[in-house]
Design a protein around this motif. Structure first.
Motif, PDB file in Angstrom:
ATOM      1  N   ASN A 101     -39.743 -60.512 -10.971  1.00 23.04           N
ATOM      2  CA  ASN A 101     -39.847 -61.417 -12.126  1.00 23.04           C
ATOM      3  C   ASN A 101     -40.653 -60.828 -13.275  1.00 23.04           C
ATOM      4  O   ASN A 101     -41.776 -61.237 -13.529  1.00 23.04           O
TER       5      ASN A 101
ATOM      6  N   ASP B 231     -33.176 -65.553  -9.015  1.00 27.80           N
ATOM      7  CA  ASP B 231     -33.779 -66.857  -8.749  1.00 27.80           C
ATOM      8  C   ASP B 231     -33.316 -67.441  -7.427  1.00 27.80           C
ATOM      9  O   ASP B 231     -32.120 -67.684  -7.232  1.00 27.80           O
ATOM     10  N   ARG B 232     -34.219 -67.662  -6.530  1.00 31.06           N
ATOM     11  CA  ARG B 232     -34.018 -68.468  -5.333  1.00 31.06           C
ATOM     12  C   ARG B 232     -35.395 -68.674  -4.709  1.00 31.06           C
ATOM     13  O   ARG B 232     -36.057 -67.697  -4.350  1.00 31.06           O
TER      14      ARG B 232
ATOM     15  N   LYS C   3     -35.987 -68.537 -17.202  1.00 32.31           N
ATOM     16  CA  LYS C   3     -36.447 -68.445 -15.810  1.00 32.31           C
ATOM     17  C   LYS C   3     -37.956 -68.209 -15.742  1.00 32.31           C
ATOM     18  O   LYS C   3     -38.684 -68.892 -15.022  1.00 32.31           O
TER      19      LYS C   3
ATOM     20  N   ASN D 280     -41.079 -69.964 -13.349  1.00 32.38           N
ATOM     21  CA  ASN D 280     -42.266 -69.245 -12.884  1.00 32.38           C
ATOM     22  C   ASN D 280     -43.524 -69.706 -13.616  1.00 32.38           C
ATOM     23  O   ASN D 280     -44.600 -69.772 -13.002  1.00 32.38           O
TER      24      ASN D 280
ATOM     25  N   HIS E  29     -44.619 -72.810 -11.975  1.00 32.03           N
ATOM     26  CA  HIS E  29     -45.187 -72.442 -10.674  1.00 32.03           C
ATOM     27  C   HIS E  29     -46.635 -71.980 -10.822  1.00 32.03           C
ATOM     28  O   HIS E  29     -47.513 -72.365 -10.063  1.00 32.03           O
TER      29      HIS E  29
ATOM     30  N   HIS F  59     -43.383 -74.940  -0.428  1.00 26.46           N
ATOM     31  CA  HIS F  59     -43.816 -73.685  -1.043  1.00 26.46           C
ATOM     32  C   HIS F  59     -45.312 -73.750  -1.295  1.00 26.46           C
ATOM     33  O   HIS F  59     -45.786 -74.531  -2.112  1.00 26.46           O
TER      34      HIS F  59
ATOM     35  N   LYS G 148     -48.755 -61.797 -13.216  1.00 26.60           N
ATOM     36  CA  LYS G 148     -47.785 -62.867 -13.475  1.00 26.60           C
ATOM     37  C   LYS G 148     -48.059 -63.614 -14.780  1.00 26.60           C
ATOM     38  O   LYS G 148     -47.130 -63.951 -15.521  1.00 26.60           O
TER      39      LYS G 148
ATOM     40  N   ARG H  20     -45.445 -64.954 -17.777  1.00 25.16           N
ATOM     41  CA  ARG H  20     -44.998 -66.336 -17.626  1.00 25.16           C
ATOM     42  C   ARG H  20     -45.622 -67.306 -18.626  1.00 25.16           C
ATOM     43  O   ARG H  20     -44.996 -68.286 -19.008  1.00 25.16           O
TER      44      ARG H  20
END
Ligand code: CS2
Length: 413
Positions: A136, A175-176, A240, A245, A248, A312, A324, A328
């Protein structure tokens, strides 16, 4: 066997392996460098494993047979032989965001191993190859190209120009949602399939793969399983990385401060649900997609996040924040600050990250440095400056983050 993979974890097995399975001409030789237990387990099962797809209804299980061989990282000779083989047309990678950092010593890193493989391929005749990073990062193909370029600086000019002419760097959006497997998942797999499976994977029904780039020696018919080949990924990538993300990451840092441990729990918490929506409102101002698309995408995301099928863990998502957050959260935050706004959600994400660095077990390639900064006086400014010096010079932002740390602390009680 015409495909090689580096980074054999749950995500590869729920995503690229499943797309590849639709094309029986292709098999995957999959390598890990961390874990030696998984390749051994997979080898004992002839590369087969069960994939449990858990939505809101009954879980479905299917057997995935795309992995022809699974290897531990120590299997260097086989790795070099596979990458040198002209039959091999492509290499997919899931090495985490942190895997693309180029540090001084490349020995044993993913980039170091990849470079050794490419060197061998060049010497063995130099068949072209496509490299397909599936992590990502914005412009992940370009990121990999630059990492290889830096790592190859001391190599001979012949090899370096071979890389330029023969190695294709493909950009992807993957993405999954695929959390780490637990002991309960192993038990559930046995119950669902009636088979003993020591290497099951649990994932959600949703799956997406967008790719842009060339495959000089061909590729599996991934489109049969829904992969899409496009000319320009930028808009999909932002959708995405920012919406999924980014949310998240916001939940991973603000969630535990408010007593939540998983994503589905967090999106049911009224404060976090509001923060998530407000993050999406802010991100939507800067995303180059029609409002209707974004509304649909957000509804879909909320369903995926709330599903109790895949639990998760927020602590899993909290790892590697230094790698990250810049992909993001910061692009949106910078655009907002340029417009002289102070949006709450990204401030909450940064404040939560500070608390995380200060009080929780931190897994991050820059952990030592960041934990020390987070525990120092003037922590908000110093932690921000470790990410982006201009943000740290933004006094209003630094104060807002500082106040939010206090706000979260008081909310916890
Ligand atoms: C998550 C991703 O752990 C994380 O950082 O945000 O792994 C996320 O679940 C995937 O990108 C979903 O496609």
């Amino acid at each position: 066997m015409r495909a090689v993979h580096l980074g054999l974890g749950a995500f590869h097995r729920a995503h690229q392996a499943v797309y590849t399975m639709a094309d029986p001409e292709w098999g995957i030789a999959a390598y890990t460098f961390r874990n030696t237990e998984l390749p051994r387990r997979l080898a004992e099962q002839d590369g087969l494993y069960s994939l449990q797809v858990r939505g809101d209804g009954e879980p479905q299980a299917e057997i995935v047979d795309a992995i022809s061989r699974a290897h531990a990282g120590s299997d260097t000779d086989q790795w070099l032989a596979d990458l040198a083989s002209p039959d091999v047309a492509l290499l997919t990678l899931t090495i985490t965001e942190a895997g693309y950092r180029v540090s001084g010593d490349q020995d044993g890193t993913a980039i170091g191993r990849l470079l050794a493989g490419l060197r061998g391929r060049h010497r063995a005749g130099g068949a072209p190859i496509a490299l397909v990073p599936c992590d990502n990062l914005p412009g992940n193909g370009g990121v990999l190209r630059r990492a290889i370029g830096v790592a190859a600086q001391a190599e001979g000019p012949g090899f370096r120009s071979w890389i330029e002419d023969n190695v294709s760097f493909v950009d992807t959006v993957v993405d999954r949602i695929t959390p780490a497997v637990t002991e309960q998942d192993v038990i559930a797999a046995a119950r669902l399939t009636g088979l003993e499976d020591r290497a099951p994977v649990v994932t959600e029904p949703f799956s997406e793969w967008l790719l842009a780039g060339d495959f000089p020696l061909g590729r599996p018919a991934w489109e049969k399983s829904g992969a899409r080949f496009v000319d320009d990924l930028a808009a999909y990538e932002q959708r995405k990385l920012w919406f999924l993300n980014g949310a998240h990451t916001l939940l991973a840092y603000a969630g535990p401060a408010l007593g939540c441990a998983t994503v589905d729990e967090a999106v049911r918490h009224p404060v976090l649900a509001r923060l998530t929506e407000s993050w999406w409102d802010v991100a939507a101002r800067h995303a180059p997609l029609p409002a209707q698309d974004l509304t649909y995408y957000r509804e879909r995301l909320l369903q995926r996040f709330s599903s109790r099928g895949v639990r998760h863990n927020l602590l899993q998502i909290a790892a590697d924040g230094s790698q990250k957050i810049p992909a993001r959260i910061l692009p949106v935050l910078r655009a907002e600050r340029a417009a002289e706004r102070m949006p709450e959600a990204p401030v909450a994400a940064l404040a939560g990250w500070l608390i995380h660095l200060r009080d929780r077990p931190v897994s991050d390639p820059r952990a030592d440095e960041l934990v020390a900064l987070a525990r120092s006086a003037d922590a908000p400014r110093r932690v921000l400056s470790a990410l982006d010096i201009t943000l740290a010079d933004d006094g209003e932002l630094v104060s807002a983050v500082e106040d939010y740390v206090e706000h979260l602390r008081l909310s916890t009680g």
